[in-house]
Motif scaffolding. Structure first.
Motif, PDB file in Angstrom:
ATOM      1  N   GLU A  69       1.309  -1.220   0.008  1.00 52.61           N
ATOM      2  CA  GLU A  69      -0.252  -0.104   0.316  1.00 52.61           C
ATOM      3  C   GLU A  69       0.927   1.072  -0.278  1.00 52.61           C
ATOM      4  OE1 GLU A  69      -3.324   2.407   0.060  1.00 52.61           O
ATOM      5  OE2 GLU A  69      -2.749   0.294  -0.834  1.00 52.61           O
ATOM      6  N   GLN A  70       1.625   1.177   1.012  1.00 48.24           N
ATOM      7  CA  GLN A  70       2.595   2.417   0.227  1.00 48.24           C
ATOM      8  C   GLN A  70       3.697   2.793  -0.559  1.00 48.24           C
ATOM      9  OE1 GLN A  70       5.633   3.114   4.174  1.00 48.24           O
ATOM     10  NE2 GLN A  70       4.294   1.384   5.257  1.00 48.24           N
ATOM     11  N   ALA A  71       4.064   1.894  -1.684  1.00 52.36           N
ATOM     12  CA  ALA A  71       4.246   1.376  -2.529  1.00 52.36           C
ATOM     13  C   ALA A  71       3.419   2.211  -3.583  1.00 52.36           C
ATOM     14  CB  ALA A  71       4.918  -0.081  -3.175  1.00 52.36           C
ATOM     15  N   ARG A  72       1.687   1.869  -3.764  1.00 49.00           N
ATOM     16  CA  ARG A  72       1.134   2.334  -4.089  1.00 49.00           C
ATOM     17  C   ARG A  72       0.685   3.572  -4.271  1.00 49.00           C
ATOM     18  NH1 ARG A  72      -5.369  -0.177  -4.749  1.00 49.00           N
ATOM     19  NH2 ARG A  72      -5.096   0.000  -2.308  1.00 49.00           N
ATOM     20  N   GLN A  73       0.403   4.332  -2.671  1.00 49.22           N
ATOM     21  CA  GLN A  73       0.911   5.854  -2.567  1.00 49.22           C
ATOM     22  C   GLN A  73       1.765   6.242  -2.684  1.00 49.22           C
ATOM     23  OE1 GLN A  73      -0.331   5.986   1.313  1.00 49.22           O
ATOM     24  NE2 GLN A  73      -1.981   4.500   1.348  1.00 49.22           N
ATOM     25  N   LEU A  74       2.634   6.176  -3.179  1.00 48.36           N
ATOM     26  CA  LEU A  74       3.990   6.784  -3.527  1.00 48.36           C
ATOM     27  C   LEU A  74       4.034   6.752  -5.448  1.00 48.36           C
ATOM     28  CD1 LEU A  74       6.869   8.275  -2.945  1.00 48.36           C
ATOM     29  CD2 LEU A  74       7.468   5.717  -3.268  1.00 48.36           C
ATOM     30  N   THR A  75       3.327   5.820  -5.755  1.00 49.22           N
ATOM     31  CA  THR A  75       3.475   6.316  -7.070  1.00 49.22           C
ATOM     32  C   THR A  75       1.892   6.889  -7.616  1.00 49.22           C
ATOM     33  OG1 THR A  75       2.133   3.870  -7.071  1.00 49.22           O
ATOM     34  CG2 THR A  75       4.700   3.885  -8.001  1.00 49.22           C
ATOM     35  N   HIS A  76       1.087   6.699  -6.802  1.00 47.86           N
ATOM     36  CA  HIS A  76       0.472   7.452  -7.378  1.00 47.86           C
ATOM     37  C   HIS A  76       0.664   9.100  -7.202  1.00 47.86           C
ATOM     38  CE1 HIS A  76      -4.166   8.975  -7.273  1.00 47.86           C
ATOM     39  NE2 HIS A  76      -4.351   8.558  -7.460  1.00 47.86           N
ATOM     40  N   LYS A  77       1.292   9.425  -5.916  1.00 45.60           N
ATOM     41  CA  LYS A  77       1.677  10.800  -6.192  1.00 45.60           C
ATOM     42  C   LYS A  77       2.520  10.976  -6.867  1.00 45.60           C
ATOM     43  CE  LYS A  77       4.125  13.925  -2.200  1.00 45.60           C
ATOM     44  NZ  LYS A  77       4.551  13.804  -0.578  1.00 45.60           N
ATOM     45  N   ASN A  82      -1.908   6.409 -13.762  1.00 47.17           N
ATOM     46  CA  ASN A  82      -2.130   5.765 -15.168  1.00 47.17           C
ATOM     47  C   ASN A  82      -0.869   5.945 -15.829  1.00 47.17           C
ATOM     48  OD1 ASN A  82      -5.408   6.365 -15.668  1.00 47.17           O
ATOM     49  ND2 ASN A  82      -4.864   8.337 -15.939  1.00 47.17           N
ATOM     50  N   SER A  83       0.076   5.383 -14.307  1.00 50.30           N
ATOM     51  CA  SER A  83       0.754   5.313 -14.809  1.00 50.30           C
ATOM     52  C   SER A  83       1.636   3.565 -15.173  1.00 50.30           C
ATOM     53  CB  SER A  83       2.254   5.660 -13.952  1.00 50.30           C
ATOM     54  OG  SER A  83       2.240   5.618 -12.857  1.00 50.30           O
ATOM     55  N   ILE A  84       2.624   2.936 -15.185  1.00 47.17           N
ATOM     56  CA  ILE A  84       3.158   1.586 -15.044  1.00 47.17           C
ATOM     57  C   ILE A  84       3.651   1.231 -14.048  1.00 47.17           C
ATOM     58  CG2 ILE A  84       5.487   2.485 -16.242  1.00 47.17           C
ATOM     59  CD1 ILE A  84       5.913  -0.766 -17.080  1.00 47.17           C
ATOM     60  N   TRP A  85       3.886   2.045 -13.478  1.00 44.65           N
ATOM     61  CA  TRP A  85       4.370   2.223 -11.696  1.00 44.65           C
ATOM     62  C   TRP A  85       3.808   1.925 -11.493  1.00 44.65           C
ATOM     63  CZ3 TRP A  85       9.475   2.041 -10.627  1.00 44.65           C
ATOM     64  CH2 TRP A  85       9.786   2.706 -11.761  1.00 44.65           C
ATOM     65  N   TYR A  86       2.201   3.179 -10.537  1.00 42.60           N
ATOM     66  CA  TYR A  86       1.041   3.112  -9.845  1.00 42.60           C
ATOM     67  C   TYR A  86       0.173   1.262 -10.910  1.00 42.60           C
ATOM     68  CZ  TYR A  86      -3.577   3.473  -7.919  1.00 42.60           C
ATOM     69  OH  TYR A  86      -4.512   3.176  -7.255  1.00 42.60           O
ATOM     70  N   GLY A  87       0.396   0.860 -12.041  1.00 38.72           N
ATOM     71  CA  GLY A  87      -0.156  -0.196 -12.246  1.00 38.72           C
ATOM     72  C   GLY A  87       0.157  -1.693 -11.591  1.00 38.72           C
ATOM     73  N   SER A  88       1.990  -1.095 -11.162  1.00 42.18           N
ATOM     74  CA  SER A  88       2.654  -2.523 -11.324  1.00 42.18           C
ATOM     75  C   SER A  88       2.593  -2.976  -9.543  1.00 42.18           C
ATOM     76  CB  SER A  88       3.607  -1.908 -11.834  1.00 42.18           C
ATOM     77  OG  SER A  88       4.416  -0.642 -11.046  1.00 42.18           O
ATOM     78  N   THR A  89       2.127  -1.685  -9.248  1.00 41.12           N
ATOM     79  CA  THR A  89       1.821  -2.194  -7.485  1.00 41.12           C
ATOM     80  C   THR A  89       0.579  -3.145  -6.921  1.00 41.12           C
ATOM     81  OG1 THR A  89       0.442  -0.161  -7.710  1.00 41.12           O
ATOM     82  CG2 THR A  89       2.970   0.521  -6.303  1.00 41.12           C
ATOM     83  N   TYR A  90      -0.043  -3.490  -8.295  1.00 46.22           N
ATOM     84  CA  TYR A  90      -1.059  -4.115  -8.099  1.00 46.22           C
ATOM     85  C   TYR A  90      -0.599  -5.936  -7.939  1.00 46.22           C
ATOM     86  CZ  TYR A  90      -5.203  -0.738  -7.712  1.00 46.22           C
ATOM     87  OH  TYR A  90      -5.539   0.033  -7.702  1.00 46.22           O
ATOM     88  N   ILE A  91       0.821  -5.858  -8.430  1.00 45.06           N
ATOM     89  CA  ILE A  91       0.996  -7.408  -8.370  1.00 45.06           C
ATOM     90  C   ILE A  91       1.644  -7.640  -7.077  1.00 45.06           C
ATOM     91  CG2 ILE A  91       3.559  -7.428  -9.315  1.00 45.06           C
ATOM     92  CD1 ILE A  91       0.726  -9.060 -10.569  1.00 45.06           C
ATOM     93  N   ALA A 106      -6.524 -12.326  -4.341  1.00 39.55           N
ATOM     94  CA  ALA A 106      -5.255 -12.482  -4.740  1.00 39.55           C
ATOM     95  C   ALA A 106      -5.579 -12.597  -6.924  1.00 39.55           C
ATOM     96  CB  ALA A 106      -4.029 -13.830  -5.257  1.00 39.55           C
ATOM     97  N   ALA A 107      -6.762 -13.033  -7.160  1.00 37.63           N
ATOM     98  CA  ALA A 107      -6.434 -13.299  -8.834  1.00 37.63           C
ATOM     99  C   ALA A 107      -8.086 -11.756  -8.762  1.00 37.63           C
ATOM    100  CB  ALA A 107      -7.749 -14.346  -8.862  1.00 37.63           C
ATOM    101  N   ARG A 108      -8.358 -11.100  -7.960  1.00 38.92           N
ATOM    102  CA  ARG A 108      -8.577  -9.984  -7.656  1.00 38.92           C
ATOM    103  C   ARG A 108      -8.120  -8.713  -8.386  1.00 38.92           C
ATOM    104  NH1 ARG A 108     -11.762  -7.256  -3.221  1.00 38.92           N
ATOM    105  NH2 ARG A 108      -9.923  -6.247  -2.679  1.00 38.92           N
ATOM    106  N   PHE A 109      -6.419  -8.562  -7.942  1.00 42.16           N
ATOM    107  CA  PHE A 109      -5.690  -7.892  -7.706  1.00 42.16           C
ATOM    108  C   PHE A 109      -4.864  -8.281  -9.022  1.00 42.16           C
ATOM    109  CE2 PHE A 109      -6.359  -6.668  -3.308  1.00 42.16           C
ATOM    110  CZ  PHE A 109      -6.644  -5.489  -3.111  1.00 42.16           C
ATOM    111  N   ALA A 110      -4.573  -9.445  -9.586  1.00 37.32           N
ATOM    112  CA  ALA A 110      -3.809  -9.612 -10.658  1.00 37.32           C
ATOM    113  C   ALA A 110      -4.457  -9.002 -11.975  1.00 37.32           C
ATOM    114  CB  ALA A 110      -3.916 -10.993 -10.738  1.00 37.32           C
ATOM    115  N   VAL A 111      -6.188  -9.441 -11.865  1.00 38.17           N
ATOM    116  CA  VAL A 111      -7.529  -8.602 -12.982  1.00 38.17           C
ATOM    117  C   VAL A 111      -6.929  -7.071 -12.882  1.00 38.17           C
ATOM    118  CG1 VAL A 111      -9.424  -8.223 -13.683  1.00 38.17           C
ATOM    119  CG2 VAL A 111      -8.614 -10.937 -13.183  1.00 38.17           C
ATOM    120  N   GLU A 112      -7.050  -6.751 -12.301  1.00 34.80           N
ATOM    121  CA  GLU A 112      -5.986  -5.184 -11.363  1.00 34.80           C
ATOM    122  C   GLU A 112      -5.213  -4.792 -12.323  1.00 34.80           C
ATOM    123  OE1 GLU A 112      -7.738  -0.819 -11.137  1.00 34.80           O
ATOM    124  OE2 GLU A 112      -8.469  -3.040 -10.948  1.00 34.80           O
ATOM    125  N   HIS A 113      -4.035  -5.575 -11.794  1.00 32.76           N
ATOM    126  CA  HIS A 113      -2.826  -5.032 -12.968  1.00 32.76           C
ATOM    127  C   HIS A 113      -2.918  -5.450 -14.240  1.00 32.76           C
ATOM    128  CE1 HIS A 113       0.488  -6.201 -14.132  1.00 32.76           C
ATOM    129  NE2 HIS A 113       1.494  -5.812 -12.853  1.00 32.76           N
TER     130      HIS A 113
END
Length: 993
Positions: A69-77, A82-91, A106-113
């Motif tokens: 979650e900290q990685a996701r918040q950082l890349t969003h900021k 819409n960046s590859i950085w933000y999307g990659s954190t879902y994995i 696990a499947a839900r976040f993989a699909v989102e990614h």
């Protein structure tokens, strides 16, 4: 036999998870470091590393999610949603839930990614997006497999392969180039096929991955260590699949090569080399090669300690304790305690309960029941904590064992019954639990209930066998049947020890009708179904399979066996084809027969006899072998049915070791020396004779030592008559044939006759004539089993005389002698009514050339034209004049009524209790013949010629085959005082399927 433990499967899944983590970390870093974004914040990589560490090493879901979650918040900021950085954190979220076995999240976040990566690709995403999308697809494929979403997992892999399909000239990817990503996707598809239960389908993808990686390895000397790691992983997984399919021979080959590449990858691939070593050791231990297994385990332990990986060291210790079954119980306990300490140290909570469970079992064996109870409690609590409820039945079963060890019968039986309700009926341990119940009931004197439990066990095993046989190869069916045979023997032992009643005798007879000759019957069913098939694809597969088996036979027999890898590959391909044919042609099966149907088929002066061999299973409490152990005795039983029987009669022959030892040796000595010193009639037949009073015809299904006796030659010292003079003994594979109607297609009577082969065809006419003259005048006792392959002059006269007899009766005959009596010509013959072969025969008692089942079929054979010309040359591309039983099985004999093997020892082979003799006899029946006339010892050339002429004269004149053989033997016996001994007239026996 399917693997009884989860060793291969659990290691396989562990390996896939390891590879997944390797991919996520490696490709994650490679893909993102190649983007055009500004330099990544240092905190981002700290968050990624921490999330992966807590999910993959510590199995701490909350902490792993926190860092993700900290990685996701950082890349969003920093980069926006819409960046590859933000999307990659879902994995990272997907991997965290995957490690916690929460596959839905696990499947839900993989699909989102994957949705985010797909959107970026549509907007012109670069190779980094493709890499990241590939990670997501492969992650999703694995997760879908766990969720049983088969088509979704396969589709994810196929899409991954498609977006990474390499152009003709691979690009400069920092890993392996575009081809590298494609290869990784192909291997993942193989993984997915395996996880989805499509084991056979996974093998070609692993092999293709291996082939492509080998090409890359040869083309990229600078990066060979990196590629060697990938080859090691691929062959490791291939070995797992073969192990799980019970193909331990192939598993060993793949895993040894995995170790070779793993060693080349050092130090880069130390972890994967270690995995290969562990799994090779496991495969070897499964094959009871414990000494070699321990060597590889020790190598793995050394590497694991050097890597300082306590978690893997714990796994290794646990694996060694489970697999090295020759280890003393005290040593095994110490090893499990070491594993528990290591997992406790690294918080490997998920692995602790199964080791505690195994430790409790060891402690019960050792008699330390208080400690066993302690570890059982801890194991139960941990299973509940980590939500592994599928082990509940195993734990309850152990509580039952503990209660039994404490001599609490009612509690033991109550817990056993509870465990049965908690087990899945598909659990491979389910029959074992019923078996244990029957042993408990026997110990407590409740014999009727014990018998019922035994019958339930065997019924379940029988259903397992029937369903499993439809997708296994013949070799796998042999191995699978080992487990079934063990339970069958234990039930027979129980029955013999507990005064079998009328109902029990009927149950035993029915059991023999189901189990005896099961392997041969399955092969014959497939051939019959194939014969009536109009499926061109199936028939093409069958043709390819026969061609492969022919090629393999040549390789096996060749002295120039150079390309072992090619042979291994061909063996695998043939096995895959065989299983496809088996599955497709398994639609119709023979109905099961009951003893009442056999009785109904008998006439008043007939009897049916089923012989069964079994060891004694001692179920008295023994700490080292709590549920019983085999003692060193052997029993035989004869189940006898008459037309008027109310139930089968069982006669026990408890002196099995004596029958197989001194009595058989005495019988053979009499045959060899032409004496009558032994009372073999008394040893082998007298116990049965009382139940057969008045019987003129006896349908006799042998087992064990009875396959090595020509029953008609047993001489009753009281009457002075041979058994063949007292009654007609007709050998059958199983008496269930009395209730079956064989559908041999009606055709014009034809006979193919092979005799007097020119063993040395090329420019050796003068030598052959000289040998013929010498042998004819100076060797009156010339037999048809000599290994110098002397010419057999009487065989030419024999086949020519039989041809004339056949012609008088309106038969069409084909005669092959001299150079025409060749292996090539014999293989071209198609379903004659009779196939008659007069030549040298052989049976080799031992060799280490190939695995046991194939060994037996390669050790028996017939010598045909040109055999001596083949000595010392490479015969891998041609027939060598030695027709082995292995090759015979592929001959087209579906409408053949009789094969006559007028040669020495053609009835010998490897005896497999309950499934007959693996040799020429079985091979010709596998090929389709209704019956086989064969010899049990070395037969005289001249006398055999006379016997065969008389046999065909009687048979073609209207007698049955059995009547014809009895009359021919009687004629020889009455010829002279010398020939009256069974050595001359009694060696040939006729058996029917």
């Amino acid at each position: 036999m399917l693997p009884s433990s989860g060793s291969f499967l659990s290691n396989f899944l562990c390996s896939i998870s390891s590879v997944l983590r390797l991919l996520v970390v490696t490709l994650f870093c490679l893909s993102l470091s190649g983007t055009s974004a500004d330099a990544q914040p240092a905190e981002f990589w700290q968050f990624v590393d921490s999330s992966m560490y807590y999910s993959s090493v510590k199995y701490d879901l909350p902490k792993s999610l926190n860092f993700a979650e900290q990685a996701r918040q950082l890349t969003h900021k920093v980069y926006g949603e819409n960046s590859i950085w933000y999307g990659s954190t879902y994995i990272l979220f997907s991997q965290a839930y995957y490690s916690a076995r929460d596959f839905e999240h696990a499947a839900r976040f993989a699909v989102e990614h994957n949705d985010r990566m797909k959107a970026l690709l549509k907007n012109g995403g670069d190779s980094a997006v493709i890499d990241q999308y590939s990670i997501g697809l492969m992650t999703a494929a694995t997760i879908y497999s766990h969720l049983k979403r088969t088509s979704d997992s396969e589709q994810a892999c196929l899409e991954c392969m498609e977006i990474n399909r390499p152009p003709e000239h691979p690009s400069t990817n920092p890993y392996l180039g575009t081809i590298g990503k494609y290869i990784e996707c192909e291997r993942k598809l193989a993984d997915v096929y395996y996880l989805n239960g499509k084991k056979a389908e996974s093998i070609p993808y692993y092999e293709e991955t291996f082939r492509l990686l080998k090409q890359e390895y040869a083309k990229n000397p600078i990066r060979q260590k990196e590629i060697a790691v990938e080859i090691c992983i691929t062959l490791n997984n291939l070995g797992y699949v073969h192990g799980d399919m019970n193909n331990y021979h192939f598993a060993e080959l793949a895993l040894k090569e995995a170790c070779d590449y793993g060693e080349k990858a050092l130090p880069t691939g130390a972890g994967y080399y270690n995995d290969a070593l562990v799994n090779l050791a496991t495969a070897l231990a499964t094959m009871n090669q414990h000494t070699e297994a321990e060597i590889y385990f020790k190598k793995a332990e050394k590497i694991t300690r050097e890597l300082n990986e306590d978690f893997k060291l714990g796994l290794l210790k646990a694996n060694m304790a489970s697999q090295l079954t020759n280890m003393a119980t005290t040593d095994r306990i110490q090893m499990r305690l070491q594993a528990i300490d290591l997992f406790t140290k690294v918080n490997g909570i998920e692995k602790l309960p199964i080791i505690q469970e195994a430790l409790a079992q060891d402690l019960i064996i050792l008699g330390d029941l208080s400690k066993a109870e302690k570890y059982l409690h801890e194991s139960s609590q941990l299973y509940f904590k980590i939500n592994k409820t599928q082990r509940t039945g195993n734990i309850t079963a152990l509580w039952s064992t503990l209660a039994a060890a404490r001599h609490k019968p009612e509690e033991a039986l109550r817990l056993n019954a509870k465990a049965l309700t908690e087990y899945s009926s598909q659990n491979p341990e389910y029959p074992k639990l019923f078996r244990n119940r029957s042993i408990l009931l026997t110990r407590y004197g409740r014999i009727t209930e014990a018998r019922s439990a035994w019958l339930t066990t065997l019924a379940r095993m029988n259903e397992d066998v029937k369903s499993s046989f439809s997708y296994l190869s013949e070799f796998q069916r042999e191995q699978y049947l080992d487990n079934y045979d063990t339970y069958r023997e234990q039930f027979l032992s129980f029955s013999a020890a507990n005064k079998p009643n009328a109902a029990t005798n009927g149950d035993i007879y029915d059991l023999l009708l189901k189990s005896k000759g099961m392997l041969l019957e399955r092969v014959q069913q497939i051939k019959q179904n194939m014969a009536g098939s109009s499926d061109t694809i199936l028939l093409d597969k069958q043709k390819r399979y026969v061609d492969m088996k022919t090629t393999l036979a040549r390789y096996y027999q060749s002295d120039q066996n150079k390309d072992r890898l090619h042979i291994d590959s061909l063996e695998k391909e043939a096995e895959i084809l065989e299983k496809e044919i088996s599955r497709t042609s398994a639609r119709t099966q023979h109905p099961e027969r009951k003893w009442q149907q056999i009785r109904a088929a008998l006439k008043p002066d007939e009897a049916a006899v089923e012989i069964v061999r079994f060891r004694i299973w001692d179920t008295r409490v023994n700490r080292e072998k709590f549920w019983g152990t085999w003692d060193d005795s052997v029993n035989y039983a004869a189940l006898i049915l008459r037309h008027s029987s109310k139930t089968p009669q069982m006669i026990l022959l408890p002196n099995g070791k004596a029958l197989e030892g001194k009595h058989l040796e005495a019988y053979r000595t009499d045959i060899d020396r032409r004496t009558y010193d032994a009372d073999s009639y008394r040893s082998f037949w007298a116990p049965l004779s009382g139940a057969l009073t008045g019987a003129k015809t006896v349908y006799f299904s042998p087992d064990g030592v009875y396959h090595q006796i020509s029953l008609g030659t047993l001489r009753n010292k009281t009457s002075g008559r041979f058994l063949s003079e007292e009654m007609d003994i007709q050998l059958v594979g199983s008496t269930r044939t009395l209730a079956d109607t064989l559908k041999i297609q009606t055709q014009a009577n034809t006979i193919a006759l092979f005799g007097y082969p020119d063993y040395q065809k090329a420019d050796h006419t003068q030598k052959k004539d000289a040998l013929t003259e010498l042998s004819y005048h100076n060797s009156p006792d010339l037999d048809r089993g000599a290994f110098d392959f002397q010419p057999l002059p009487a065989t030419k006269e024999e086949v020519e005389a039989i041809g004339k007899i056949a012609a008088k009766q309106g038969w069409t005959s084909q005669l092959y002698t001299d150079g025409n009596a060749s292996e090539e010509n014999l293989k071209r013959v198609s379903s004659p009514t009779v196939l008659h072969i007069a030549t040298h025969g052989y049976f080799l008692k031992d060799t280490s050339k190939v695995t046991l089942s194939r060994k037996a079929l390669l050790n028996a054979g017939l010598v045909l034209a040109g055999a001596l010309d083949s000595t010392g040359r490479d015969n891998s591309q041609r027939d060598d004049g030695l027709l082995t039983a292995y090759e015979v099985g592929q001959l087209p004999l579906k409408n053949t009524k009789l094969v006559t093997l007028s040669a020495c020892e053609t009835g010998l082979g490897l005896i497999r209790n309950g499934n007959g003799v693996f040799g020429l006899q079985r091979a010709f029946m596998t090929a389709g013949s209704e019956s086989v006339l064969m010899s049990l010892w070395r037969v005289n050339d001249r006398v055999t010629k006379e016997l065969m002429e008389k046999f065909y004269g009687y048979w073609m004149g209207g007698a049955t085959r059995h009547e014809a053989l009895r009359k021919a033997q009687e004629d020889i016996r009455n010829t002279s005082e010398q020939l009256s001994h069974p050595h001359y007239w009694g060696g040939f026996v006729l058996t029917e399927r």
